[in-house]
Each structure stands twice: as C-alpha cells, then as structure tokens.
Write a protein that holds these residues in place. Structure first.
Motif, PDB file in Angstrom:
ATOM      1  N   MET A   1       0.835  -1.200   0.000  1.00 46.07           N
ATOM      2  CA  MET A   1       0.000   0.000   0.000  1.00 46.07           C
ATOM      3  C   MET A   1       0.872   1.253   0.000  1.00 46.07           C
ATOM      4  N   LYS A   2       0.530   2.184  -0.879  1.00 50.87           N
ATOM      5  CA  LYS A   2       1.214   3.460  -0.903  1.00 50.87           C
ATOM      6  C   LYS A   2       0.709   4.337   0.251  1.00 50.87           C
ATOM      7  N   ILE A   3       1.613   5.136   0.825  1.00 52.45           N
ATOM      8  CA  ILE A   3       1.271   5.991   1.956  1.00 52.45           C
ATOM      9  C   ILE A   3       1.481   7.450   1.568  1.00 52.45           C
ATOM     10  N   VAL A   4       0.485   8.303   1.858  1.00 52.44           N
ATOM     11  CA  VAL A   4       0.575   9.722   1.543  1.00 52.44           C
ATOM     12  C   VAL A   4       0.418  10.545   2.813  1.00 52.44           C
ATOM     13  N   ILE A   5       1.241  11.568   2.948  1.00 52.21           N
ATOM     14  CA  ILE A   5       1.108  12.562   4.012  1.00 52.21           C
ATOM     15  C   ILE A   5       0.522  13.818   3.391  1.00 52.21           C
ATOM     16  N   VAL A   6      -0.597  14.288   3.917  1.00 49.36           N
ATOM     17  CA  VAL A   6      -1.239  15.503   3.410  1.00 49.36           C
ATOM     18  C   VAL A   6      -1.266  16.522   4.531  1.00 49.36           C
ATOM     19  N   THR A   7      -0.553  17.628   4.379  1.00 43.62           N
ATOM     20  CA  THR A   7      -0.553  18.634   5.434  1.00 43.62           C
ATOM     21  C   THR A   7      -1.830  19.476   5.367  1.00 43.62           C
ATOM     22  N   GLY A   8      -2.264  19.932   6.534  1.00 46.30           N
ATOM     23  CA  GLY A   8      -3.464  20.750   6.588  1.00 46.30           C
ATOM     24  C   GLY A   8      -4.681  20.018   6.061  1.00 46.30           C
ATOM     25  N   SER A   9      -4.852  18.771   6.489  1.00 41.32           N
ATOM     26  CA  SER A   9      -5.901  17.946   5.875  1.00 41.32           C
ATOM     27  C   SER A   9      -7.070  17.652   6.803  1.00 41.32           C
ATOM     28  N   SER A  10      -7.263  18.515   7.801  1.00 43.10           N
ATOM     29  CA  SER A  10      -8.427  18.342   8.666  1.00 43.10           C
ATOM     30  C   SER A  10      -9.680  18.945   8.049  1.00 43.10           C
ATOM     31  N   ARG A  11      -9.529  19.705   6.962  1.00 39.02           N
ATOM     32  CA  ARG A  11     -10.678  20.333   6.310  1.00 39.02           C
ATOM     33  C   ARG A  11     -10.283  20.766   4.898  1.00 39.02           C
ATOM     34  N   GLY A  12     -11.260  21.241   4.143  1.00 36.54           N
ATOM     35  CA  GLY A  12     -11.005  21.859   2.847  1.00 36.54           C
ATOM     36  C   GLY A  12     -10.325  20.963   1.835  1.00 36.54           C
ATOM     37  N   LEU A  13      -9.412  21.575   1.067  1.00 32.29           N
ATOM     38  CA  LEU A  13      -8.729  20.847   0.000  1.00 32.29           C
ATOM     39  C   LEU A  13      -7.913  19.680   0.537  1.00 32.29           C
ATOM     40  N   GLY A  14      -7.265  19.885   1.681  1.00 35.87           N
ATOM     41  CA  GLY A  14      -6.441  18.826   2.249  1.00 35.87           C
ATOM     42  C   GLY A  14      -7.256  17.612   2.642  1.00 35.87           C
ATOM     43  N   ALA A  15      -8.401  17.842   3.277  1.00 36.91           N
ATOM     44  CA  ALA A  15      -9.278  16.735   3.659  1.00 36.91           C
ATOM     45  C   ALA A  15      -9.748  15.986   2.427  1.00 36.91           C
ATOM     46  N   SER A  16     -10.159  16.733   1.405  1.00 38.42           N
ATOM     47  CA  SER A  16     -10.614  16.110   0.173  1.00 38.42           C
ATOM     48  C   SER A  16      -9.503  15.287  -0.471  1.00 38.42           C
ATOM     49  N   ALA A  17      -8.285  15.831  -0.477  1.00 36.39           N
ATOM     50  CA  ALA A  17      -7.158  15.101  -1.065  1.00 36.39           C
ATOM     51  C   ALA A  17      -6.895  13.802  -0.314  1.00 36.39           C
ATOM     52  N   ALA A  18      -6.898  13.866   1.016  1.00 33.60           N
ATOM     53  CA  ALA A  18      -6.643  12.665   1.810  1.00 33.60           C
ATOM     54  C   ALA A  18      -7.710  11.610   1.571  1.00 33.60           C
ATOM     55  N   ILE A  19      -8.974  12.036   1.501  1.00 34.88           N
ATOM     56  CA  ILE A  19     -10.080  11.096   1.292  1.00 34.88           C
ATOM     57  C   ILE A  19     -10.033  10.484  -0.113  1.00 34.88           C
ATOM     58  N   GLU A  20      -9.762  11.327  -1.120  1.00 32.47           N
ATOM     59  CA  GLU A  20      -9.694  10.809  -2.488  1.00 32.47           C
ATOM     60  C   GLU A  20      -8.509   9.864  -2.663  1.00 32.47           C
ATOM     61  N   CYS A  21      -7.383  10.165  -2.014  1.00 32.81           N
ATOM     62  CA  CYS A  21      -6.238   9.260  -2.082  1.00 32.81           C
ATOM     63  C   CYS A  21      -6.582   7.913  -1.450  1.00 32.81           C
ATOM     64  N   ALA A  22      -7.314   7.951  -0.332  1.00 34.77           N
ATOM     65  CA  ALA A  22      -7.725   6.703   0.321  1.00 34.77           C
ATOM     66  C   ALA A  22      -8.635   5.891  -0.587  1.00 34.77           C
ATOM     67  N   ARG A  23      -9.527   6.571  -1.301  1.00 34.90           N
ATOM     68  CA  ARG A  23     -10.425   5.872  -2.230  1.00 34.90           C
ATOM     69  C   ARG A  23      -9.654   5.237  -3.375  1.00 34.90           C
ATOM     70  N   ASN A  24      -8.432   5.748  -3.594  1.00 35.89           N
ATOM     71  CA  ASN A  24      -7.568   5.165  -4.624  1.00 35.89           C
ATOM     72  C   ASN A  24      -6.579   4.161  -4.041  1.00 35.89           C
ATOM     73  N   GLY A  25      -6.860   3.712  -2.812  1.00 31.22           N
ATOM     74  CA  GLY A  25      -6.087   2.622  -2.228  1.00 31.22           C
ATOM     75  C   GLY A  25      -4.867   3.022  -1.427  1.00 31.22           C
ATOM     76  N   MET A  26      -4.715   4.313  -1.126  1.00 35.33           N
ATOM     77  CA  MET A  26      -3.552   4.772  -0.364  1.00 35.33           C
ATOM     78  C   MET A  26      -3.881   4.890   1.118  1.00 35.33           C
ATOM     79  N   GLY A  27      -2.874   4.638   1.948  1.00 36.64           N
ATOM     80  CA  GLY A  27      -2.983   4.943   3.359  1.00 36.64           C
ATOM     81  C   GLY A  27      -2.677   6.423   3.564  1.00 36.64           C
ATOM     82  N   GLY A  28      -3.319   7.045   4.559  1.00 36.21           N
ATOM     83  CA  GLY A  28      -3.168   8.481   4.691  1.00 36.21           C
ATOM     84  C   GLY A  28      -2.761   8.951   6.070  1.00 36.21           C
ATOM     85  N   VAL A  29      -1.777   9.866   6.108  1.00 35.57           N
ATOM     86  CA  VAL A  29      -1.436  10.595   7.332  1.00 35.57           C
ATOM     87  C   VAL A  29      -2.086  11.962   7.222  1.00 35.57           C
ATOM     88  N   VAL A  30      -3.096  12.190   8.047  1.00 35.60           N
ATOM     89  CA  VAL A  30      -3.849  13.440   8.058  1.00 35.60           C
ATOM     90  C   VAL A  30      -3.227  14.351   9.109  1.00 35.60           C
TER      91      VAL A  30
END
Length: 247
Positions: A1-30
């Motif tokens: 599994m690929k892992i992504v770190i998204v800064t500032g991801s508790s809301r807005g664009l960052g949250a959306s990016a983290a969620i969309e990455c997860a839907r594409n099979g990635m683990g996420g550090v929010v």
C-alpha cells in the motif's frame, strides 16, 4: 500500500485530497494544527471507505517542530503499516489574507511566508529521508500566481515561490526517481480566508469559464490522479485546476 502525508488535511482541499487518495487505495497521514476533532472525522471517513489513516498534529509554520514530527511519522508508519518509509507528500497547509499591499504588516507577511514557502521547504527537507525512492511531492499553489488579484500579494508571491521550488525539487530529487509537481486551484468553496459570501462567489463564478466556483473534491481528485502510476511521466509541472479562471 502506498502511503501519503497531506498537510493541513483536517478540512477543505487537504481533507478532500486525503479522502480521495484513500479511495484510490492509499494509506493516509492526516495532519492538523488546531482541529483534532476535524482530523479524526477525516480519518473516520477514510476508514469507512475501506482505507487506513492516522491523524497527527503539525504546525507547518513552526520549523523547529519538524524533527519531532518526523520521529512521530516514523513510529506510526511502523506501527500502523509495518513500513519504515512513505511514498507521497502533499504540501497543502495554508491560510488566506486579503489585504492591499499598503496595509500588510510585517507580522502578517512573515506568517504567510512561514506557512506557504518556508514551511514546505524545510518540511520536505526533513521528511525526505523517510520518503521511498520513486515517490512524489505535490505542492498546492494557486491560480493567483498567474493573474494579479488585488489584496493577495504576499500569499500569491509565496505560492509563486512554491511553484519555482517545485521545479528545483524535481531537478534535485530526480536521481531517486522522486517526482515533484504543483497544483494551482482557482476559486474553490472552502473556508480559506473566511469562505465565500454570495456576492463574492458570484463575482468569481463570473470570472470562470464554467460559470461557477469549484468544489474541494475536484482538487482532491486531481491530487489522487497525479499520484497514480498512470501519471508517472508528469514531472516538474504546475497544473492549474480552475475551471477556466480569468481566461
């Protein structure tokens, strides 16, 4: 599994990016600065969609905290995913300031600089030893670097600096197979700068070819797509995602 770190991801664009990455099979550090409850909600959404995520505190404006953050990331990578490295870093954290140049204070200028340029520079430097070869960095910039919009000069200037930095990252990290690209959103319906009122939204919609402002998931989807192997030959590019803003 690929892992992504998204800064500032508790809301807005960052949250959306983290969620969309997860839907594409990635683990996420929010990551969050002041809203752990919102970060936990993002992680909950990731888990509900079949993904794996953790929420970690990070103040991108505080360079002195980065080494401790790296140690925490290393520990969570091992305990949650059984890995010693991660694959992708999305430098997204930021905030807006809408003041004419003549009224901007030194404190306001320095605050924007710390978060939008200095922070991404040194956070990337700090986390690079943990990034796997063949990974990718995505820096979130802004369409305000292409068009001059009164009241956002420091913000746009530092986002422009981040675009330039992106190309240098691609140049210097290429020997490890690490790509670096930036995404420049146009007007998006988020809380940045206090959000959009009806009048301001109407103005922005009128300046956009598609006749509306964008939604966070329309940026998050591009982030996830750019990180996919299908786009592995895209490197050192700034991609504007703005619906045809001021063309």
């Amino acid at each position: 599994m690929k892992i992504v770190i998204v800064t500032g991801s508790s809301r807005g664009l960052g949250a959306s990016a983290a969620i969309e990455c997860a839907r594409n099979g990635m683990g996420g550090v929010v990551t969050y600065n002041s809203s752990p409850d919102k970060a936990d909600a993002v992680v909950k959404t990731i888990v509900e969609n079949g993904g794996t995520g953790v929420a970690l505190k990070l103040d991108v404006g505080d360079v002195s905290s980065f080494l401790a953050f790296r140690d925490t990331v290393a520990a969570r990578l091992l305990s949650v995913w059984g890995r010693k490295d991660f694959d992708y870093l999305v430098n997204n954290a930021g905030y807006g300031l809408f003041n004419p140049i003549i009224t901007v204070t030194k404190e306001q200028f320095d605050g924007l600089f710390e978060v939008h340029l200095k922070g991404p520079f040194f956070l990337t430097q700090t986390l690079l030893p943990l990034m796997a070869n063949g990974g990718q960095i995505v820096n979130i910039t802004s369409a305000t670097t292409r068009v001059a919009t009164a009241g956002v000069a420091p913000y746009a200037a530092f986002k422009g600096g981040l675009e330039v930095l992106t190309r240098y990252m691609a140049k210097e990290f290429g020997e490890r197979g690490i790509r670096a690209n930036s995404i420049a959103p146009g007007a998006i319906r988020t809380e940045l700068g206090g959000g959009l009122n009806d009048e301001f939204e109407a103005i922005l919609a009128g300046q956009t070819a598609l006749g509306r402002v964008g939604e966070p998931e329309e940026i998050g989807g591009v982030v996830a797509s750019l990180l996919s192997s299908e786009n592995r030959w895209i490197n050192a590019q700034n991609i504007e995602v703005a619906g045809g803003y001021i063309i």
